[in-house]
Design an enzyme around this catalytic site. Sequence first.
Site, mmCIF file in Angstrom:
data_model
loop_
_atom_site.group_PDB
_atom_site.id
_atom_site.type_symbol
_atom_site.label_atom_id
_atom_site.label_comp_id
_atom_site.label_asym_id
_atom_site.label_seq_id
_atom_site.Cartn_x
_atom_site.Cartn_y
_atom_site.Cartn_z
ATOM 1 N N GLY A 155 0.816 -1.212 0.000
ATOM 2 C CA GLY A 155 0.000 0.000 0.000
ATOM 3 C C GLY A 155 0.845 1.255 0.000
ATOM 4 N N HIS A 168 4.303 1.590 -8.168
ATOM 5 C CA HIS A 168 3.382 0.454 -8.019
ATOM 6 C C HIS A 168 2.436 0.375 -9.225
ATOM 7 C CE1 HIS A 168 4.064 1.381 -3.579
ATOM 8 N NE2 HIS A 168 4.353 0.101 -3.628
ATOM 9 N N GLY A 171 8.870 -5.295 -8.669
ATOM 10 C CA GLY A 171 9.702 -4.190 -9.145
ATOM 11 C C GLY A 171 11.188 -4.484 -8.987
ATOM 12 N N GLN A 172 11.958 -4.073 -9.984
ATOM 13 C CA GLN A 172 13.419 -4.162 -9.906
ATOM 14 C C GLN A 172 13.949 -3.281 -8.772
ATOM 15 O OE1 GLN A 172 15.564 -6.147 -11.381
ATOM 16 N NE2 GLN A 172 17.201 -5.124 -10.251
ATOM 17 N N LYS A 173 13.130 -2.307 -8.360
ATOM 18 C CA LYS A 173 13.494 -1.417 -7.236
ATOM 19 C C LYS A 173 13.995 -2.239 -6.048
ATOM 20 C CE LYS A 173 12.913 1.934 -4.043
ATOM 21 N NZ LYS A 173 12.644 1.178 -2.875
ATOM 22 N N SER A 201 9.343 5.462 -3.841
ATOM 23 C CA SER A 201 9.199 4.530 -2.724
ATOM 24 C C SER A 201 8.192 5.106 -1.737
ATOM 25 C CB SER A 201 10.552 4.361 -2.026
ATOM 26 O OG SER A 201 10.374 3.788 -0.755
HETATM 27 P P1 AMP Z 1 5.977 -2.424 -1.658
HETATM 28 O O1 AMP Z 1 4.614 -1.865 -1.498
HETATM 29 O O2 AMP Z 1 7.067 -1.474 -1.291
HETATM 30 O O3 AMP Z 1 6.132 -3.774 -1.018
HETATM 31 O O4 AMP Z 1 6.177 -2.666 -3.226
HETATM 32 C C1 AMP Z 1 5.309 -3.474 -3.944
HETATM 33 C C2 AMP Z 1 5.919 -3.764 -5.294
HETATM 34 O O5 AMP Z 1 6.137 -2.548 -5.994
HETATM 35 C C3 AMP Z 1 7.281 -4.467 -5.170
HETATM 36 O O6 AMP Z 1 7.382 -5.467 -6.167
HETATM 37 C C4 AMP Z 1 8.241 -3.338 -5.419
HETATM 38 O O7 AMP Z 1 9.485 -3.757 -5.943
HETATM 39 C C5 AMP Z 1 7.480 -2.511 -6.448
HETATM 40 N N1 AMP Z 1 7.964 -1.129 -6.470
HETATM 41 C C6 AMP Z 1 8.165 -0.318 -5.412
HETATM 42 N N2 AMP Z 1 8.686 0.860 -5.817
HETATM 43 C C7 AMP Z 1 8.824 0.772 -7.165
HETATM 44 C C8 AMP Z 1 9.321 1.657 -8.174
HETATM 45 N N3 AMP Z 1 9.796 2.865 -7.890
HETATM 46 N N4 AMP Z 1 9.303 1.232 -9.457
HETATM 47 C C9 AMP Z 1 8.835 0.000 -9.786
HETATM 48 N N5 AMP Z 1 8.358 -0.877 -8.877
HETATM 49 C C10 AMP Z 1 8.353 -0.502 -7.591
#
Ligand code: AMP
Length: 343
Positions: A76, A82, A200-202, A238
């Site tokens: 979230g 995302h 995400g590659q992030k 992020s």
């Molecule tokens: P999170 O909510 O931080 O757990 O992220 C959920 C998904 O979104 C994960 O697969 C992350 O790698 C991806 N994600 C987060 N930030 C980015 C970004 N800046 N670009 C691409 N994907 C992202």
Amino acid sequence: MSALRFSSSATAPAVHHTIRSIRKALAAASLAHQQSSVLSNLTASPPHSRSREAAGLAGTCLVPPPPSVGFVPTMGALHIGHLSLVRAARQRNDIVVSSVFVNPSQFAAGEDYGTYPRQLEEDVRMLSSEGVDFVFAPNNDEMYPSSAAENQDNVPRTFVELEGFDETSEGKSRPGHFRGVATVVTKLLNIIRPTDAYFGQKDAAQSCLLRSVVRDLDIDVTMHICPTLREDDGLAMSSRNAYLNGEERQSAPVLYRALRSAEELYRSRVYAVGDAGGRIASSELLSTILNILNSDSLVHNIQYVSIDDKNTMWPLSDVGTDGAVISLACEVGSVRLIDNIIL
Ligand code: AMP
């Protein structure tokens, strides 16, 4: 609780809080999709045909394949990064599901589990605008009922763990984190049973970990690792960027600048040497990055800068044309940020 709609709009995704309810909704959506395929195939078929070939074709059309389901797991506090995963899923898949769950088992004591931004209604609005069909937003008891029943502070009792992964750079910085990630994502994949899942590659180490989990546990899903979305100044998007104050936000793009400088050095060195290409010592790339990071007074507690094999996240002593991933973690002010670049 069963399905809840936040808006009366016909396109808003249904939000499900229980495993039972999301599974039921997905089964119904799948059936409806197949039925509508049958109908459109029937109307598309020639009204009368005596040929065996056409009859056989019509028979196949009556049993269309199940729809593809694209799944985007998140915690979230959504941003465009995302949503880029959701867009990738929307382009490829018939049904798109996203989950919003701040997973307690991937946070160590003292990390930001309690303060992690939570904004489900806003998230659902954003997912709705990207055409997501279903949102799965369980609570802790739904995801970890055995822990809740035994009052074990939401620690799940069965874990998925990639042996040795806590010895990678990000693993060493966050012991236990990847066990929590591998466990929750395995559970989510079992609940949603998507054909495609998007990450995400992030989060380079996380992507590497999950590819291994899916391979080793024979989970029947196609993994898609999507590029990192960045702000105009290079800062990787992020949810935790919201913690940065004005001054810290100005400094934060230094992470990407440092990574880009190393990439330029790598390219100039490795590709300047004939067709076979050369090699560059990881130590040279590391010192380029550290010099740039250390030149910013708000950057401190550099937890690691690591040059690793893309498939394993194990460190490389030098890099050639087969490339590597450079990843780093440090604090800008009081906020821990990570970033990476693929060579
Ligand atoms: P999170 O909510 O931080 O757990 O992220 C959920 C998904 O979104 C994960 O697969 C992350 O790698 C991806 N994600 C987060 N930030 C980015 C970004 N800046 N670009 C691409 N994907 C992202």
